[in-house]
Design an enzyme around this catalytic site. Sequence first.
Site, PDB file in Angstrom:
ATOM      1  N   ASP A  59       0.876  -1.174   0.000  1.00 22.85           N
ATOM      2  CA  ASP A  59       0.000   0.000   0.000  1.00 22.85           C
ATOM      3  C   ASP A  59       0.907   1.215   0.000  1.00 22.85           C
ATOM      4  OD1 ASP A  59      -1.677   2.118   0.368  1.00 22.85           O
ATOM      5  OD2 ASP A  59      -2.844   1.175   1.972  1.00 22.85           O
ATOM      6  N   SER A 139       0.704  12.366 -15.938  1.00 21.35           N
ATOM      7  CA  SER A 139      -0.441  12.490 -16.848  1.00 21.35           C
ATOM      8  C   SER A 139      -0.379  13.870 -17.488  1.00 21.35           C
ATOM      9  CB  SER A 139      -1.756  12.354 -16.069  1.00 21.35           C
ATOM     10  OG  SER A 139      -2.850  12.719 -16.891  1.00 21.35           O
ATOM     11  N   TYR A 153      -7.005  15.454  -9.084  1.00 20.77           N
ATOM     12  CA  TYR A 153      -6.167  14.481  -9.795  1.00 20.77           C
ATOM     13  C   TYR A 153      -5.072  15.215 -10.556  1.00 20.77           C
ATOM     14  CZ  TYR A 153      -4.845  11.035 -13.381  1.00 20.77           C
ATOM     15  OH  TYR A 153      -4.148  10.197 -14.224  1.00 20.77           O
ATOM     16  N   LYS A 157      -0.865  14.978 -10.197  1.00 20.87           N
ATOM     17  CA  LYS A 157       0.077  14.704 -11.288  1.00 20.87           C
ATOM     18  C   LYS A 157       1.045  15.877 -11.487  1.00 20.87           C
ATOM     19  CE  LYS A 157      -1.400  10.562 -12.210  1.00 20.87           C
ATOM     20  NZ  LYS A 157      -0.549   9.372 -11.985  1.00 20.87           N
TER      21      LYS A 157
HETATM   22  N1  LIG Z   1      -5.728   5.228 -18.277  1.00 20.32           N
HETATM   23  C1  LIG Z   1      -5.570   6.488 -18.631  1.00 20.32           C
HETATM   24  O1  LIG Z   1      -6.286   7.013 -19.490  1.00 20.32           O
HETATM   25  C2  LIG Z   1      -4.476   7.311 -17.992  1.00 20.32           C
HETATM   26  C3  LIG Z   1      -4.204   8.589 -18.500  1.00 20.32           C
HETATM   27  C4  LIG Z   1      -3.202   9.349 -17.910  1.00 20.32           C
HETATM   28  C5  LIG Z   1      -2.486   8.833 -16.846  1.00 20.32           C
HETATM   29  N2  LIG Z   1      -2.781   7.592 -16.359  1.00 20.32           N
HETATM   30  C6  LIG Z   1      -2.011   7.115 -15.214  1.00 20.32           C
HETATM   31  O2  LIG Z   1      -1.463   5.845 -15.519  1.00 20.32           O
HETATM   32  C7  LIG Z   1      -1.338   5.082 -14.330  1.00 20.32           C
HETATM   33  C8  LIG Z   1      -1.959   3.704 -14.527  1.00 20.32           C
HETATM   34  O3  LIG Z   1      -3.306   3.856 -14.912  1.00 20.32           O
HETATM   35  P1  LIG Z   1      -4.212   2.604 -15.357  1.00 20.32           P
HETATM   36  O4  LIG Z   1      -5.120   3.073 -16.413  1.00 20.32           O
HETATM   37  O5  LIG Z   1      -3.355   1.409 -15.609  1.00 20.32           O
HETATM   38  O6  LIG Z   1      -5.065   2.386 -14.010  1.00 20.32           O
HETATM   39  P2  LIG Z   1      -5.530   1.034 -13.294  1.00 20.32           P
HETATM   40  O7  LIG Z   1      -6.643   1.421 -12.385  1.00 20.32           O
HETATM   41  O8  LIG Z   1      -5.774  -0.042 -14.298  1.00 20.32           O
HETATM   42  O9  LIG Z   1      -4.244   0.625 -12.435  1.00 20.32           O
HETATM   43  C9  LIG Z   1      -3.885   1.263 -11.237  1.00 20.32           C
HETATM   44  C10 LIG Z   1      -3.246   0.244 -10.321  1.00 20.32           C
HETATM   45  O10 LIG Z   1      -2.803   0.927  -9.137  1.00 20.32           O
HETATM   46  C11 LIG Z   1      -3.052   0.057  -8.025  1.00 20.32           C
HETATM   47  N3  LIG Z   1      -3.160   0.830  -6.794  1.00 20.32           N
HETATM   48  C12 LIG Z   1      -4.161   1.688  -6.430  1.00 20.32           C
HETATM   49  N4  LIG Z   1      -3.942   2.154  -5.184  1.00 20.32           N
HETATM   50  C13 LIG Z   1      -2.784   1.592  -4.755  1.00 20.32           C
HETATM   51  C14 LIG Z   1      -2.042   1.690  -3.549  1.00 20.32           C
HETATM   52  N5  LIG Z   1      -2.464   2.447  -2.510  1.00 20.32           N
HETATM   53  N6  LIG Z   1      -0.888   0.985  -3.434  1.00 20.32           N
HETATM   54  C15 LIG Z   1      -0.479   0.193  -4.464  1.00 20.32           C
HETATM   55  N7  LIG Z   1      -1.141   0.057  -5.625  1.00 20.32           N
HETATM   56  C16 LIG Z   1      -2.282   0.751  -5.768  1.00 20.32           C
HETATM   57  C17 LIG Z   1      -4.394  -0.621  -8.379  1.00 20.32           C
HETATM   58  O11 LIG Z   1      -4.581  -1.819  -7.613  1.00 20.32           O
HETATM   59  C18 LIG Z   1      -4.231  -0.859  -9.870  1.00 20.32           C
HETATM   60  O12 LIG Z   1      -3.696  -2.145 -10.143  1.00 20.32           O
HETATM   61  C19 LIG Z   1      -2.003   5.909 -13.217  1.00 20.32           C
HETATM   62  O13 LIG Z   1      -1.003   6.597 -12.489  1.00 20.32           O
HETATM   63  C20 LIG Z   1      -2.861   6.886 -13.978  1.00 20.32           C
HETATM   64  O14 LIG Z   1      -3.086   8.083 -13.260  1.00 20.32           O
HETATM   65  C21 LIG Z   1      -3.757   6.824 -16.915  1.00 20.32           C
END
Ligand SMILES: NC(=O)c1ccc[n+]([C@@H]2O[C@H](COP(=O)([O-])OP(=O)(O)OC[C@H]3O[C@@H](n4cnc5c(N)ncnc54)[C@H](O)[C@@H]3O)[C@@H](O)[C@H]2O)c1
Length: 248
Positions: A59, A139, A153, A157
């Site tokens: 965590d 992001s 959010y 970032k």
């Molecule tokens: N998907 C998008 O469109 C997008 C766009 C810009 C940035 N991002 C960034 O990319 C990254 C990954 O996004 P994603 O789409 O794969 O999201 P996702 O929700 O699929 O994955 C996020 C992961 O983080 C883990 N997590 C959450 N809280 C946690 C904690 N306290 N400790 C440890 N692990 C934890 C979750 O269990 C999950 O597996 C994020 O940082 C997100 O902000 C995503």
Amino acid sequence: MSTTRHEGAYLVTGGAGAIGTAICERLVDMGLSVVVADANAQAAEDVAGRLKCDYVTVDLRDRASVDAAVETVVQEHSAIRGVVNCAGVTRLMDFFEISTEDWNWMMDINALGTMHVMQAVGSRMRDAGAGGSIVNVASIAGKGYRQTSNAAYAATKGAVLALTKVAAIQLAPFDIRVNAVCPGPTNSPLLNVHNTPEAQGRIAEMVEHVPLRRFSEPSDIAAAVAYLLMANAVTGQSMNVDGGLVFD
Ligand SMILES: NC(=O)c1ccc[n+]([C@@H]2O[C@H](COP(=O)([O-])OP(=O)(O)OC[C@H]3O[C@@H](n4cnc5c(N)ncnc54)[C@H](O)[C@@H]3O)[C@@H](O)[C@H]2O)c1
């Protein structure tokens, strides 16, 4: 634990998520020893099982949990050569509805969690004296993306981007490089935060604003992460992977 193919491991937080899994796949394909680090133990175990690599549950909000995870990885792999801070959370929220709890939830995971890992792993890298590489998944929200899910959010970032630059300067004497990747909207379940009953059509509208007229794929983000992890002369940079949405 699996057989170590290279001296030292590459830790991917959020490695069980959509983008994190793509990053783990890419790094495994490169022959690196990958450790999936995630709060979701079952998902982390599943990804690690499929990719034949290791996993730890963590965590990121809790420094003791991060220290324990890092200690486990160092015990098993002798060193950590690289880290990808990919874990992150958000939810579609109107500016005036963001509560202190919402702010703290996102800040604690996205920004403080990244700081925890950078401190825990960076100090190990410094003490080992062999350098290292850190890539933070931020992001374009942190750069002023108009259709971001919410302002808090974006602030988390922005914090990650500021942290990346200052850490790059302060860790450079130890040959530890720190860079960021800024995804635009990426085909993943996280995009569904934009898909509430009140926000019908929002996702279709988002893609129309992307100059390349498509969302990024998790594999696109993974390719940029892999480049920055290995880019020996690059530090303190952020690379947008967003189909042309943001220029800076
Ligand atoms: N998907 C998008 O469109 C997008 C766009 C810009 C940035 N991002 C960034 O990319 C990254 C990954 O996004 P994603 O789409 O794969 O999201 P996702 O929700 O699929 O994955 C996020 C992961 O983080 C883990 N997590 C959450 N809280 C946690 C904690 N306290 N400790 C440890 N692990 C934890 C979750 O269990 C999950 O597996 C994020 O940082 C997100 O902000 C995503």
